[in-house]
Scaffold this active site. Structure first.
Site, PDB file in Angstrom:
ATOM      1  CG  ASP A  38      -6.600   0.715   0.281  1.00 53.67           C
ATOM      2  OD1 ASP A  38      -6.811   1.638   1.385  1.00 53.67           O
ATOM      3  OD2 ASP A  38      -5.510   0.502  -0.249  1.00 53.67           O
ATOM      4  CB  THR A  79      -1.886   5.808  -1.962  1.00 50.52           C
ATOM      5  OG1 THR A  79      -1.934   4.361  -2.069  1.00 50.52           O
ATOM      6  CG2 THR A  79      -3.000   6.180  -1.223  1.00 50.52           C
ATOM      7  CB  THR A  80       0.917   2.957  -5.417  1.00 52.58           C
ATOM      8  OG1 THR A  80       0.725   2.429  -4.433  1.00 52.58           O
ATOM      9  CG2 THR A  80       2.287   2.550  -6.186  1.00 52.58           C
ATOM     10  CG  ASP A 140      -1.816   1.247   1.310  1.00 53.95           C
ATOM     11  OD1 ASP A 140      -2.625   1.191   0.296  1.00 53.95           O
ATOM     12  OD2 ASP A 140      -1.507   1.816   2.271  1.00 53.95           O
TER      13      ASP A 140
END
Length: 534
Positions: A391, A98-99, A65
């Site tokens: 998520d 997020t990545t 994550d």
């Protein structure tokens, strides 16, 4: 000839990096952060082991994550810190991507570095990027779909989004099971998007497939000694009150007595004060008392005599959520029973999960309340499963609020890239070069997905771009077969909100870093001052 020394206006400990040096420092820091998390992107992305130091030395986290990785690493570079903050905002806003947002921002800066080397001014690059962002946003919106009018089709969309989100996580082997579990939990919210009604409890033991959804509320606590273990039609008083402050004690003082009888009198006075507080609580006509703080042996005995179930040390998150789902209020004083709102539920009973005993609150007024119990072989697996499920729940809740969907597998990024490239071809001037760079940066996301799966990314991306230019807008990468496929057939669906947020946040953060031409590190404040001089 007079030689002038450069005038220094900063304190001696302060540091300053100017122009090219400052820009290079920013680029290097941001690109390094992007490269760090790039290998975690996509369904075949790799994990990172994070080993803690300091107080929690030796504690290990295994995760892919982006937000968790970036939160855990300490960065000193200012530009890198901007990207770390951006990934946190992405996590808070929509829960996923997020990545992607970090990698896209870093790739934009990698492209900007090349353009700056070609003597294109940062402001020209920014102007081109702004145009590109508008075009990419429009292309994304035009390609999105909304099935919210058809409940069956919308539920299938939610399931596909959950499957896509979980496919890059530890739960990918059980994505079908957990996708259904997450969609059931979010659909119980009836569109409110109030994720605090969904509680997640982590219990070691069993396998991931032993996880389940329990309708109602579970509290990971035990009932006091000799108290009822099951209560129907519960009237719940939820409190945050110390049960020991009523002891007679004066801090820092000593009490001297001249006989054992006096000690007995002191203990009796303490008991009387405790008993009066318990009597006040019982006058609220509650049959369940839940306190955030400890309930000591004597009050516990009094509650048992009165037939009241007393639960101590319920953590604050637990009683906040309990107050929400049972419709009660958290109280600290007990002098006005008529002003206190009690919580209600149809049944409180003990249940066993593995070897642990928990309390289940069934038939709570907040019908959408539910609890997801995550089981797993090790604590690291359970923690990562919790992050993955969180998520998925966040993305589903965001999709319920804004119901547009977009196809995944690199399809959306290539769609935007082709739209920006087409517009750049029609744009005169240097801004067109910046727009082309923006389009190339967008293509790096599907490139990274292909690279992480061990496929020939150059071949796949050229095929994917050709498919989009020919008008096949829903073509994306099938990472199981290693080829370009129609994402509608495979059901690889993503939330439009997540993609839009990735695009806007990444371009804004990259633009902010690109505009920097001076980094000033302030002089540290001295802890001890020289007091010898006035």
């Amino acid at each position: 000839m007079v030689s002038l020394n450069p005038v220094r206006i900063l304190k001696h400990e302060a540091e300053e990096e100017k122009a090219e040096v400052a820009r290079l420092s920013s680029f290097v820091g941001a690109i390094a952060i992007g490269d760090l998390v790039k290998s975690t992107l996509g369904p075949k992305g790799m994990d990172k082991i994070l080993v803690a130091h300091g107080r929690s030395a030796g504690q290990v986290e295994v995760t892919n994550d982006g937000a968790t990785i970036l939160k855990a690493i300490g960065v000193d570079n200012p530009a890198a810190k901007i990207l770390v903050d951006m990934s946190k905002v992405q996590d808070d806003e929509v829960g996923d991507g997020t990545t992607s947002v970090t990698v896209l921002s870093a790739e934009l800066l990698r492209e900007a570095e090349k353009l700056v080397d070609q003597k294109i001014h940062p402001q020209v690059i920014v102007a081109g990027w702004r145009k590109a962002t508008v075009i990419a946003s429009k292309a994304l919106l035009d390609a999105s779909m909304d099935h919210s009018a058809d409940p069956k089709a919308f539920e299938e969309d939610l399931l596909n989004i959950a499957r896509t989100t979980l496919s890059s996580k530890i739960l990918s082997q059980h994505k079908e099971y957990f996708a259904k579990l997450a969609v059931q939990a979010v659909l119980r919210l009836k569109g409110s998007g109030n994720l605090s009604a969904i509680q997640i409890i982590r219990k070691s033991g069993g396998s991931l497939e032993d996880s389940f959804l329990d309708e109602g509320f579970l509290l990971d606590k035990k009932v006091g000694q000799h108290q009822p273990k099951r209560i129907e039609d519960a009237q719940i008083l939820i409190a945050n009150t110390p049960m020991d402050t009523d002891k007679i004690k004066v801090f820092g003082s000593r009490v001297r007595v001249d006989s054992m009888a006096k000690i007995a009198d002191l203990e009796l006075a303490e008991k009387e004060k405790m008993k009066s507080k318990v009597d006040k609580i019982i006058k609220h006509k509650c049959n369940v008392f839940i306190n955030r703080q400890l309930i000591y042996n004597y009050p516990e005995q009094l509650f048992a005599d009165a037939g009241v179930m007393a639960i101590e040390h319920a953590d604050f998150d637990g009683i906040e959520r309990l107050a929400l789902v049972t419709g009660g209020e958290i109280v600290s004083t007990f002098d006005n029973p008529d002003l206190v709102k009690l919580g209600h539920c149809k049944l409180i009973e003990e249940i066993m999960i593995g070897e642990d005993t928990l309390l289940r609150f069934s038939g709570v007024p907040l019908g959408e309340a539910c609890t997801i119990i995550i089981r797993g072989a090790t604590q690291q697996i359970i923690d990562e499963a919790d992050r993955s499920l969180h998520d998925a729940l966040c993305v589903l809740a965001a999709t319920v609020r804004e119901s547009r969907i977009i196809y995944g597998g690199g399809s959306a990024e290539m769609l935007m890239s082709v739209a920006v490239s087409a517009e750049a071809a029609r744009t005169p001037g240097k801004e067109a070069v910046a727009m082309e760079a923006f389009a190339r940066a967008l293509q790096t996301l599907p490139t990274a997905i292909a690279d992480n799966a061990g496929y020939d990314s150059a071949q796949l991306i050229s095929e994917l771009r050709a498919a989009h230019v020919r008008g096949s807008l829903y073509s994306g990468l099938d990472m199981d077969q290693g080829r370009v496929e129609d994402m509608r057939k495979l059901g690889i669906t993503e939330s439009y909100v997540v993609k839009r947020q990735v695009l806007l946040s990444a371009s804004e953060a990259a633009e902010m870093i690109l505009r920097v031409d001076d980094i000033i590190k302030a002089a540290p404040r001295k802890r001890t001052e020289d007091r010898g001089h006035c």
